[in-house]
Design an enzyme around this catalytic site. Structure first.
Site, mmCIF file in Angstrom:
data_model
loop_
_atom_site.group_PDB
_atom_site.id
_atom_site.type_symbol
_atom_site.label_atom_id
_atom_site.label_comp_id
_atom_site.label_asym_id
_atom_site.label_seq_id
_atom_site.Cartn_x
_atom_site.Cartn_y
_atom_site.Cartn_z
ATOM 1 N N ALA A 31 0.815 -1.212 0.000
ATOM 2 C CA ALA A 31 0.000 0.000 0.000
ATOM 3 C C ALA A 31 0.852 1.267 0.000
ATOM 4 O O ALA A 31 0.402 2.321 -0.432
ATOM 5 C CB ALA A 31 -0.923 0.004 1.221
ATOM 6 N N VAL A 125 -19.414 -9.481 -4.708
ATOM 7 C CA VAL A 125 -19.709 -10.558 -5.661
ATOM 8 C C VAL A 125 -18.643 -11.638 -5.549
ATOM 9 O O VAL A 125 -17.460 -11.373 -5.755
ATOM 10 C CB VAL A 125 -19.755 -10.046 -7.112
ATOM 11 C CG1 VAL A 125 -20.032 -11.191 -8.085
ATOM 12 C CG2 VAL A 125 -20.810 -8.965 -7.262
ATOM 13 N N ILE A 129 -13.095 -14.036 -5.208
ATOM 14 C CA ILE A 129 -12.763 -13.981 -6.634
ATOM 15 C C ILE A 129 -12.745 -12.524 -7.086
ATOM 16 O O ILE A 129 -13.750 -11.827 -6.931
ATOM 17 C CB ILE A 129 -13.809 -14.751 -7.487
ATOM 18 C CG1 ILE A 129 -13.965 -16.186 -6.999
ATOM 19 C CG2 ILE A 129 -13.407 -14.724 -8.952
ATOM 20 C CD1 ILE A 129 -15.079 -16.942 -7.714
ATOM 21 N N LYS A 198 -25.932 -10.288 -7.090
ATOM 22 C CA LYS A 198 -24.570 -10.265 -7.640
ATOM 23 C C LYS A 198 -24.590 -10.101 -9.151
ATOM 24 O O LYS A 198 -23.776 -9.351 -9.715
ATOM 25 C CB LYS A 198 -23.852 -11.570 -7.243
ATOM 26 C CG LYS A 198 -23.696 -11.721 -5.740
ATOM 27 C CD LYS A 198 -23.271 -13.145 -5.366
ATOM 28 C CE LYS A 198 -23.184 -13.311 -3.865
ATOM 29 N NZ LYS A 198 -22.950 -14.725 -3.443
ATOM 30 N N GLY A 295 -17.423 -16.716 3.201
ATOM 31 C CA GLY A 295 -16.557 -17.031 4.333
ATOM 32 C C GLY A 295 -15.857 -15.776 4.809
ATOM 33 O O GLY A 295 -15.575 -14.859 4.026
#
Length: 420
Positions: A31, A125, A129, A198, A295
């Site tokens: 960052a 979404v 991923i 989504k 999760g």
């Protein structure tokens, strides 16, 4: 130093705080800044979350704190978080959210309010991923021809167990609830609404379509039985709950429902709680994105990645990835009635002479061509007809189902699954 306030320190919020602490060295390096959680908002201050951050039950303590640069919204719901996010943006704070329901209803209003402020939502979404950034950045040179994916891990887990182990729907739903994959009220997942939220977010990025859940076809997996799975296996299909977006001419169809999909398709091979989304661009061809869709840590990983992006570059780009009309403003949402597909039907009928001929005549009367028919005994007096069709129009199929329901030899409402 970048300071973060988390509104909603539940499972994901706790994981966000822990990841920022546990991986502080690599996060700081990537960052270019140290990132720390200053405070978090919870409903129950008495509950021990094992975190060394300031906890409050007053959202104003985060929104009015001038030291906080990034607000992470993890409350859930629609209207209450909408008001919270609006206040955060209007006070000049960057926002990261994992709230798909919020975005399904208010994404365009929030883009308008955010303007040049960073507003990120990768975790909304498919959890772990990076499909949002893939669509918004990696595939930005393409017209998106279609998207198709498994966007709900609970349904995919249930369909996998029903297919591989022969478990009935009610039994696997109960197991999913005991494992924490399905809520006590599972309708949001098994009814297809979670996947639909989504899909709407992805469709906005890909096509600039401004649709609400009420505008599109949404069905779940509640009616899938072992009879349907047996038919699927016999004809080389798997059954999956899919979100589908497809551009045809100047129209885009958006739909979520159980599908029969050929077993050799990549999406058909994704099992368990995993998610997978196929995107076809006009230049790149088909790309596939696979990984955990939910999760605490997987979702928090996406949230933290967004915070790093903001710290790294202070991104000030259009939230949905475009600031001029997409596709020349030409794309419109296709009517559900005009969707075309192949179909599979399970029809429970009286097991007596002449019934099959009357059923096939109703198909003919509604301009629907039959591809295959199987008959399986159901009990002493009835049989299940398992029928697949050639390409047909949705309105014709829906009318035929009503015609079938009106027949005295049809015992229950026929079950229909679309074939992709």
């Amino acid at each position: 130093m970048i300071k973060v306030g988390i509104i909603g320190v539940g499972t994901v919020g706790t994981s966000v705080a822990n990841i920022l602490k546990d991986n502080a060295d690599v996060i700081s390096a990537r960052a270019g800044h140290d990132i720390v959680v200053k405070s978090g908002v919870v409903k129950n201050l008495a509950k021990d979350r094992g975190l060394d951050i300031i906890l409050t039950d007053n959202v104003d303590d985060v929104l009015n704190d001038d030291e906080i640069d990034v607000v992470v919204e993890l409350m859930g719901g629609v209207e209450e978080p909408f008001e919270v996010v609006k206040r955060a943006l209007k006070s000049g704070k960057a926002v990261v959210t994992a709230n798909k329901a919020l975005l399904a209803y208010h994404r365009y209003e929030l883009q308008e309010i955010a303007q040049d402020l960073a507003f990120e939502y990768e975790a909304s979404v498919a959890g772990g991923i990076p499909i949002i950034n893939a669509l918004r950045d990696g595939l930005s040179a393409n017209h998106i021809e279609s998207m198709m994916g498994i966007m709900n891990g609970t349904c995919n887990y249930m369909m996998t167990k029903m297919t591989n182990e022969g478990v009935d729907y009610d039994a696997i739903l109960k197991e999913s609830q005991e494992l924490g994959y399905a809520e006590a009220d599972p309708s949001f997942d098994v009814g297809g609404y979670d996947a639909a939220h989504k899909l709407l977010i992805l469709a906005s990025i890909a096509y600039g379509i401004d649709a609400k859940p009420e505008d599109i076809l949404i069905e779940g997996i509640e009616n899938v039985t072992q009879d349907d799975i047996s038919f699927a296996k016999e004809f080389g299909y798997a059954i999956k709950l899919l979100g589908i977006a497809k551009k045809t001419g100047s129209e885009v169809e958006l739909r979520v429902h159980a599908c029969l999909i050929k077993k050799d398709e990549m999406i058909a091979k994704i099992d368990g709680v995993m998610n997978g989304i196929s995107v076809v661009g006009d230049k790149v061809g088909e790309t596939l994105y696979y990984g955990p869709g939910a999760g605490g840590d997987a979702t928090a990983s996406a949230v933290v990645a967004n915070i790093i992006d903001i710290a790294r570059s202070g991104k000030s780009r259009p939230m949905l990835g475009f600031d001029r009309p997409m596709e020349g403003k030409a794309l419109t949402l296709k009517s559900v009635e005009q969707i075309e597909s192949k179909y599979y039907l399970r029809i429970n009928v009286s097991d007596k002479a002449g019934v099959l001929a009357r059923v096939t005549k109703l198909f003919e009367d509604n301009n629907i061509s039959i591809e295959t028919i199987l008959q399986r005994p159901a009990d002493n007096i009835s049989a299940n007809l398992l029928i697949s069709t050639h390409i047909a129009v949705e309105k014709d199929v829906q009318k035929m189902i009503k015609d079938l329901e009106a027949q005295e030899f049809v015992h229950v409402k026929p079950v229909m699954i679309r074939i992709v």
